[in-house]
Design an enzyme around this catalytic site. Structure first.
Site, PDB file in Angstrom:
ATOM      1  N   MET A  89      55.558 -15.033   9.173  1.00  0.00           N
ATOM      2  CA  MET A  89      54.602 -13.928   9.180  1.00  0.00           C
ATOM      3  C   MET A  89      54.097 -13.552   7.794  1.00  0.00           C
ATOM      4  O   MET A  89      53.784 -12.391   7.541  1.00  0.00           O
ATOM      5  CB  MET A  89      55.225 -12.709   9.876  1.00  0.00           C
ATOM      6  CG  MET A  89      55.656 -12.969  11.297  1.00  0.00           C
ATOM      7  SD  MET A  89      54.303 -13.535  12.348  1.00  0.00           S
ATOM      8  CE  MET A  89      53.476 -11.963  12.620  1.00  0.00           C
ATOM      9  N   HIS A 108      48.985 -21.292  15.748  1.00  0.00           N
ATOM     10  CA  HIS A 108      48.463 -19.941  15.989  1.00  0.00           C
ATOM     11  C   HIS A 108      48.041 -19.837  17.460  1.00  0.00           C
ATOM     12  O   HIS A 108      47.425 -20.756  17.992  1.00  0.00           O
ATOM     13  CB  HIS A 108      47.260 -19.680  15.063  1.00  0.00           C
ATOM     14  CG  HIS A 108      46.710 -18.303  15.227  1.00  0.00           C
ATOM     15  ND1 HIS A 108      47.334 -17.177  14.729  1.00  0.00           N
ATOM     16  CD2 HIS A 108      45.605 -17.858  15.881  1.00  0.00           C
ATOM     17  CE1 HIS A 108      46.636 -16.108  15.060  1.00  0.00           C
ATOM     18  NE2 HIS A 108      45.591 -16.493  15.752  1.00  0.00           N
ATOM     19  N   ASP A 140      46.001 -23.172   4.275  1.00  0.00           N
ATOM     20  CA  ASP A 140      45.567 -22.876   2.909  1.00  0.00           C
ATOM     21  C   ASP A 140      45.962 -21.434   2.591  1.00  0.00           C
ATOM     22  O   ASP A 140      46.796 -20.859   3.287  1.00  0.00           O
ATOM     23  CB  ASP A 140      44.069 -23.177   2.706  1.00  0.00           C
ATOM     24  CG  ASP A 140      43.188 -22.367   3.637  1.00  0.00           C
ATOM     25  OD1 ASP A 140      43.644 -21.297   4.114  1.00  0.00           O
ATOM     26  OD2 ASP A 140      42.037 -22.773   3.883  1.00  0.00           O
ATOM     27  N   GLU A 173      51.971 -24.131  23.359  1.00  0.00           N
ATOM     28  CA  GLU A 173      52.247 -24.264  21.914  1.00  0.00           C
ATOM     29  C   GLU A 173      53.358 -25.275  21.675  1.00  0.00           C
ATOM     30  O   GLU A 173      53.290 -26.097  20.755  1.00  0.00           O
ATOM     31  CB  GLU A 173      52.699 -22.913  21.332  1.00  0.00           C
ATOM     32  CG  GLU A 173      51.605 -21.898  21.150  1.00  0.00           C
ATOM     33  CD  GLU A 173      52.126 -20.649  20.430  1.00  0.00           C
ATOM     34  OE1 GLU A 173      52.844 -20.796  19.436  1.00  0.00           O
ATOM     35  OE2 GLU A 173      51.814 -19.543  20.876  1.00  0.00           O
TER      36      GLU A 173
HETATM   37  C1  GRF Z   1      53.812 -18.112  18.196  1.00  0.00           C
HETATM   38  O1  GRF Z   1      52.975 -17.542  19.171  1.00  0.00           O
HETATM   39  C2  GRF Z   1      52.995 -18.738  17.086  1.00  0.00           C
HETATM   40  O2  GRF Z   1      51.790 -19.272  17.540  1.00  0.00           O
HETATM   41  C3  GRF Z   1      52.704 -17.553  16.193  1.00  0.00           C
HETATM   42  O3  GRF Z   1      53.890 -16.805  16.218  1.00  0.00           O
HETATM   43  C4  GRF Z   1      54.601 -17.051  17.442  1.00  0.00           C
HETATM   44  C5  GRF Z   1      55.952 -17.536  17.050  1.00  0.00           C
HETATM   45  O4  GRF Z   1      56.798 -17.692  18.153  1.00  0.00           O
HETATM   46  N1  GRF Z   1      52.308 -17.987  14.882  1.00  0.00           N
HETATM   47  P1  GRF Z   1      58.179 -18.429  17.980  1.00  0.00           P
HETATM   48  O5  GRF Z   1      58.918 -17.702  16.840  1.00  0.00           O
HETATM   49  O6  GRF Z   1      57.926 -19.863  17.641  1.00  0.00           O
HETATM   50  O7  GRF Z   1      58.897 -18.260  19.282  1.00  0.00           O
END
Ligand code: GRF
Length: 189
Positions: A89, A108, A140, A173
């Site tokens: 984050m 993302h 970046d 994801e």
């Molecule tokens: C995911 O939705 C990712 O896309 C975003 O943050 C979240 C992380 O989830 N950047 P996790 O920690 O991988 O469960």
């Protein structure tokens, strides 16, 4: 390809990458270390239980470049060649990006350039779009910015809540991150 994974929280994408390495779905890849800026991140313990070294590098009031320099040192000390941000984050400083230029990727939960930043799933619902998804992209210095590696679409269904949409995107994801790494590791070296 020695991977370093950066997290700040739950770490489900991280777990999915470690499992893919273990199952032989990412030939030539190993996860050398997981690093979190948050010592309390549940993902750290999950990584350790999967047999991967996991360390916290908290910011402790330092400037971003100083904090990032320590993370780069930790990665370099373990021979990390490629950095995966997975729910990390923080924005990276120029020094970090330069140290691993074209070798840092992020995931993302939206179809970038739409809905960068926090609460991407809520942003999509509020915008009233009919589909969203996820993006794996090179990193970046800008927020959720950099060349796209791959995207996967997810429909937005009537009655979707932020939670239901987030869950459906997260499932995709986990697949997208592995596919992107398969592609990149095949091109590596
Ligand atoms: C995911 O939705 C990712 O896309 C975003 O943050 C979240 C992380 O989830 N950047 P996790 O920690 O991988 O469960």
């Amino acid at each position: 390809m020695k991977l370093g994974i950066l997290i700040s929280g739950r770490g489900s994408n991280m777990v999915s990458i470690i499992e893919a390495v273990r199952d032989g779905r990412l030939p030539g890849c190993e996860v050398s270390v997981v690093i979190s800026d948050k010592p309390e991140a549940p993902g750290l313990e999950k990584a350790r239980r999967l047999g991967v070294e996991a360390v916290a590098v908290p910011r402790r009031g330092r400037t971003r470049p100083d904090h990032d320099a320590e993370i780069v040192e930790e990665l370099a000390a373990r021979g990390v060649e490629f950095v995966c941000l997975a729910g990390y984050m923080r924005l990276l400083s120029a020094g970090f990006v330069d140290a691993f230029r074209t070798r840092i990727i992020n995931i993302h939960p939206s179809l970038l350039p739409n809905f960068p930043g926090l609460d991407a799933q809520r942003q999509a619902l509020e915008a009233g779009v009919s589909e969203s998804g996820c993006t794996v992209h090179y990193v970046d210095e800008l927020l959720d910015h950099g060349p796209v590696i791959l995207q996967k679409k997810v429909p937005i269904l009537p009655g979707d809540t932020e939670e239901s949409l987030s869950e459906r995107i997260l499932e995709v994801e986990h697949k997208a991150y592995i596919e992107a790494l398969q592609q990149l590791s095949a091109e590596y070296r």
